[in-house]
Design a protein around this motif. Structure first.
Motif, PDB file in Angstrom:
ATOM      1  N   ARG A  68       9.477   8.021  -4.093  1.00  7.48           N
ATOM      2  CA  ARG A  68      10.651   7.768  -4.945  1.00  7.48           C
ATOM      3  C   ARG A  68      10.454   6.492  -5.750  1.00  7.48           C
ATOM      4  O   ARG A  68      10.754   6.449  -6.947  1.00  7.48           O
ATOM      5  CB  ARG A  68      11.910   7.668  -4.089  1.00  7.48           C
ATOM      6  N   GLY A  69       9.973   5.450  -5.092  1.00  6.34           N
ATOM      7  CA  GLY A  69       9.716   4.188  -5.792  1.00  6.34           C
ATOM      8  C   GLY A  69       8.687   4.350  -6.896  1.00  6.34           C
ATOM      9  O   GLY A  69       8.845   3.811  -7.998  1.00  6.34           O
ATOM     10  N   LYS A  70       7.666   5.112  -6.601  1.00  3.51           N
ATOM     11  CA  LYS A  70       6.619   5.362  -7.607  1.00  3.51           C
ATOM     12  C   LYS A  70       7.208   6.116  -8.804  1.00  3.51           C
ATOM     13  O   LYS A  70       6.871   5.821  -9.955  1.00  3.51           O
ATOM     14  CB  LYS A  70       5.483   6.153  -6.973  1.00  3.51           C
ATOM     15  N   ALA A  71       8.091   7.068  -8.541  1.00  2.00           N
ATOM     16  CA  ALA A  71       8.731   7.815  -9.633  1.00  2.00           C
ATOM     17  C   ALA A  71       9.602   6.894 -10.491  1.00  2.00           C
ATOM     18  O   ALA A  71       9.592   6.990 -11.723  1.00  2.00           O
ATOM     19  CB  ALA A  71       9.568   8.966  -9.073  1.00  2.00           C
ATOM     20  N   ILE A  72      10.325   5.983  -9.850  1.00  2.00           N
ATOM     21  CA  ILE A  72      11.154   5.030 -10.594  1.00  2.00           C
ATOM     22  C   ILE A  72      10.265   4.112 -11.427  1.00  2.00           C
ATOM     23  O   ILE A  72      10.531   3.877 -12.615  1.00  2.00           O
ATOM     24  CB  ILE A  72      12.040   4.194  -9.641  1.00  2.00           C
ATOM     25  N   ASN A  73       9.206   3.583 -10.831  1.00  2.00           N
ATOM     26  CA  ASN A  73       8.287   2.705 -11.570  1.00  2.00           C
ATOM     27  C   ASN A  73       7.715   3.415 -12.791  1.00  2.00           C
ATOM     28  O   ASN A  73       7.661   2.857 -13.889  1.00  2.00           O
ATOM     29  CB  ASN A  73       7.133   2.259 -10.669  1.00  2.00           C
ATOM     30  N   ARG A  74       7.273   4.635 -12.571  1.00  2.00           N
ATOM     31  CA  ARG A  74       6.691   5.447 -13.645  1.00  2.00           C
ATOM     32  C   ARG A  74       7.713   5.637 -14.764  1.00  2.00           C
ATOM     33  O   ARG A  74       7.428   5.425 -15.940  1.00  2.00           O
ATOM     34  CB  ARG A  74       6.273   6.788 -13.046  1.00  2.00           C
ATOM     35  N   LEU A  75       8.917   6.019 -14.387  1.00  2.00           N
ATOM     36  CA  LEU A  75       9.962   6.284 -15.377  1.00  2.00           C
ATOM     37  C   LEU A  75      10.307   5.030 -16.166  1.00  2.00           C
ATOM     38  O   LEU A  75      10.447   5.084 -17.392  1.00  2.00           O
ATOM     39  CB  LEU A  75      11.209   6.835 -14.684  1.00  2.00           C
ATOM     40  N   GLU A  76      10.434   3.914 -15.493  1.00  7.71           N
ATOM     41  CA  GLU A  76      10.774   2.672 -16.204  1.00  7.71           C
ATOM     42  C   GLU A  76       9.683   2.294 -17.204  1.00  7.71           C
ATOM     43  O   GLU A  76       9.983   1.844 -18.304  1.00  7.71           O
ATOM     44  CB  GLU A  76      11.021   1.527 -15.208  1.00  7.71           C
ATOM     45  N   GLN A  77       8.428   2.491 -16.840  1.00  5.77           N
ATOM     46  CA  GLN A  77       7.337   2.227 -17.789  1.00  5.77           C
ATOM     47  C   GLN A  77       7.430   3.148 -18.990  1.00  5.77           C
ATOM     48  O   GLN A  77       7.262   2.723 -20.133  1.00  5.77           O
ATOM     49  CB  GLN A  77       5.984   2.414 -17.119  1.00  5.77           C
TER      50      GLN A  77
ATOM     51  N   PRO B  43       6.889  -2.106  -5.938  1.00  6.03           N
ATOM     52  CA  PRO B  43       5.442  -2.224  -5.723  1.00  6.03           C
ATOM     53  C   PRO B  43       5.073  -1.773  -4.314  1.00  6.03           C
ATOM     54  O   PRO B  43       5.903  -1.829  -3.384  1.00  6.03           O
ATOM     55  CB  PRO B  43       5.173  -3.726  -5.912  1.00  6.03           C
ATOM     56  N   ASP B  44       3.855  -1.311  -4.145  1.00  5.81           N
ATOM     57  CA  ASP B  44       3.395  -0.834  -2.837  1.00  5.81           C
ATOM     58  C   ASP B  44       3.597  -1.884  -1.746  1.00  5.81           C
ATOM     59  O   ASP B  44       3.810  -1.547  -0.587  1.00  5.81           O
ATOM     60  CB  ASP B  44       1.917  -0.437  -2.890  1.00  5.81           C
ATOM     61  N   SER B  45       3.527  -3.162  -2.125  1.00  2.00           N
ATOM     62  CA  SER B  45       3.601  -4.237  -1.132  1.00  2.00           C
ATOM     63  C   SER B  45       4.939  -4.305  -0.399  1.00  2.00           C
ATOM     64  O   SER B  45       5.019  -4.919   0.666  1.00  2.00           O
ATOM     65  CB  SER B  45       3.320  -5.579  -1.807  1.00  2.00           C
ATOM     66  N   ILE B  46       5.996  -3.696  -0.915  1.00  2.69           N
ATOM     67  CA  ILE B  46       7.291  -3.770  -0.216  1.00  2.69           C
ATOM     68  C   ILE B  46       7.425  -2.716   0.881  1.00  2.69           C
ATOM     69  O   ILE B  46       8.345  -2.787   1.685  1.00  2.69           O
ATOM     70  CB  ILE B  46       8.500  -3.669  -1.173  1.00  2.69           C
ATOM     71  N   PHE B  47       6.526  -1.756   0.895  1.00  6.51           N
ATOM     72  CA  PHE B  47       6.603  -0.675   1.872  1.00  6.51           C
ATOM     73  C   PHE B  47       5.707  -0.975   3.069  1.00  6.51           C
ATOM     74  O   PHE B  47       4.601  -1.502   2.899  1.00  6.51           O
ATOM     75  CB  PHE B  47       6.173   0.653   1.248  1.00  6.51           C
ATOM     76  N   PRO B  48       6.142  -0.623   4.284  1.00  8.54           N
ATOM     77  CA  PRO B  48       5.257  -0.755   5.445  1.00  8.54           C
ATOM     78  C   PRO B  48       4.007   0.099   5.237  1.00  8.54           C
ATOM     79  O   PRO B  48       4.030   1.078   4.492  1.00  8.54           O
ATOM     80  CB  PRO B  48       6.102  -0.198   6.603  1.00  8.54           C
ATOM     81  N   ARG B  49       2.924  -0.279   5.889  1.00  8.95           N
ATOM     82  CA  ARG B  49       1.654   0.448   5.712  1.00  8.95           C
ATOM     83  C   ARG B  49       1.734   1.895   6.156  1.00  8.95           C
ATOM     84  O   ARG B  49       1.015   2.742   5.660  1.00  8.95           O
ATOM     85  CB  ARG B  49       0.532  -0.256   6.460  1.00  8.95           C
ATOM     86  N   SER B  50       2.595   2.163   7.122  1.00 12.52           N
ATOM     87  CA  SER B  50       2.733   3.549   7.565  1.00 12.52           C
ATOM     88  C   SER B  50       4.217   3.918   7.568  1.00 12.52           C
ATOM     89  O   SER B  50       5.092   3.067   7.695  1.00 12.52           O
ATOM     90  CB  SER B  50       2.127   3.743   8.954  1.00 12.52           C
ATOM     91  N   GLY B  51       4.469   5.187   7.395  1.00 13.96           N
ATOM     92  CA  GLY B  51       5.846   5.668   7.345  1.00 13.96           C
ATOM     93  C   GLY B  51       6.464   5.452   5.975  1.00 13.96           C
ATOM     94  O   GLY B  51       5.849   4.886   5.068  1.00 13.96           O
ATOM     95  N   ASN B  52       7.662   5.912   5.810  1.00 13.58           N
ATOM     96  CA  ASN B  52       8.416   5.752   4.569  1.00 13.58           C
ATOM     97  C   ASN B  52       7.738   6.363   3.345  1.00 13.58           C
ATOM     98  O   ASN B  52       7.953   5.914   2.223  1.00 13.58           O
ATOM     99  CB  ASN B  52       8.728   4.278   4.287  1.00 13.58           C
ATOM    100  N   SER B  53       6.926   7.381   3.529  1.00 18.07           N
ATOM    101  CA  SER B  53       6.221   7.976   2.393  1.00 18.07           C
ATOM    102  C   SER B  53       7.199   8.576   1.388  1.00 18.07           C
ATOM    103  O   SER B  53       6.938   8.557   0.188  1.00 18.07           O
ATOM    104  CB  SER B  53       5.206   9.016   2.854  1.00 18.07           C
TER     105      SER B  53
ATOM    106  N   SER C 224      12.000  -1.352   7.915  1.00 13.76           N
ATOM    107  CA  SER C 224      11.864  -0.080   7.214  1.00 13.76           C
ATOM    108  C   SER C 224      13.193   0.659   7.146  1.00 13.76           C
ATOM    109  O   SER C 224      13.435   1.427   6.231  1.00 13.76           O
ATOM    110  CB  SER C 224      10.770   0.785   7.835  1.00 13.76           C
ATOM    111  N   LYS C 225      14.077   0.437   8.136  1.00 12.44           N
ATOM    112  CA  LYS C 225      15.393   1.067   8.096  1.00 12.44           C
ATOM    113  C   LYS C 225      16.242   0.492   6.971  1.00 12.44           C
ATOM    114  O   LYS C 225      17.106   1.173   6.438  1.00 12.44           O
ATOM    115  CB  LYS C 225      16.114   0.877   9.431  1.00 12.44           C
ATOM    116  N   LYS C 226      16.013  -0.775   6.616  1.00 11.37           N
ATOM    117  CA  LYS C 226      16.805  -1.443   5.590  1.00 11.37           C
ATOM    118  C   LYS C 226      16.285  -1.155   4.181  1.00 11.37           C
ATOM    119  O   LYS C 226      16.965  -1.414   3.208  1.00 11.37           O
ATOM    120  CB  LYS C 226      16.811  -2.950   5.837  1.00 11.37           C
ATOM    121  N   LEU C 227      15.072  -0.646   4.070  1.00 13.32           N
ATOM    122  CA  LEU C 227      14.469  -0.373   2.774  1.00 13.32           C
ATOM    123  C   LEU C 227      15.176   0.802   2.108  1.00 13.32           C
ATOM    124  O   LEU C 227      15.292   1.874   2.702  1.00 13.32           O
ATOM    125  CB  LEU C 227      12.983  -0.067   2.964  1.00 13.32           C
TER     126      LEU C 227
END
Length: 172
Positions: free
Chosen positions: A72-81, A57-67, A26-29
């Motif tokens: 941010r990832g969701k915002a990037i995904n949304r914007l690219e679409q 995608p949600d699968s790259i994030f740990p189940r807990s933490g890093n919200s 998670s530190k490297k993400l």
């Protein structure tokens, strides 16, 4: 009895190692954020190199933490679409229409990001605390990829569609 204790100790050791590796992962993400404001200079890359820019995608994030990274990832995904739909726009002056559309998508995606930021009881992204032009200038001040360059040897995965963007052509 000794075997049970040894197995329990082994289980605890494996749990520590597993959690340690999760913490390290998670530190490297990293989610490069914020995205640059669309301009006439980066518009071609926005439209022609979109599949070469990372998605989260949600699968790259740990189940807990890093919200915060997940939002941010969701915002990037949304914007690219939304950029993809903008790049299909036409009209009398297609480049002007596409640029207007991508700017609207950028603002709407970041506005939605800020709404999500304020809905969580954690530290809010600094630019979200600003309003109007000051907010947009903040988001565009320290962008990691101002040219929207593609990542070499990367092809974006399919991400579930994110509804919610409506291009207001009359606002151009």
């Amino acid at each position: 009895m000794a075997l049970a204790g040894a197995l329990q100790g082994f289980g605890i050791l494996m749990l520590i190692l597993y959690n340690g590796s999760l913490a390290e992962a998670s530190k490297k993400l990293v989610v490069p954020f914020p995205p640059a404001q669309p301009t006439s200079e980066n518009l071609a890359a926005i439209c022609h190199q979109g599949q070469g820019r990372p998605r989260y995608p949600d699968s790259i994030f740990p189940r807990s933490g890093n919200s915060n990274l997940r939002r941010r990832g969701k915002a990037i995904n949304r914007l690219e679409q939304w950029f993809t739909s903008c790049c299909l726009e036409g009209g009398e002056d297609p480049n002007a229409t596409i640029l207007c559309c991508t700017r609207q998508a950028w603002k709407q995606a970041l506005s939605k990001f800020c709404i999500e930021e304020f809905s969580i009881m954690t530290a809010t992204y600094e630019c979200c605390k600003k309003q109007g032009d000051e907010r947009w200038a903040c988001f565009d001040s320290e962008v990691p990829n101002p040219d929207y360059s593609a990542t070499p040897d990367y092809t974006a995965p399919t991400i579930p569609e994110e509804p919610g963007f409506t291009f207001g052509e009359n606002s151009c």
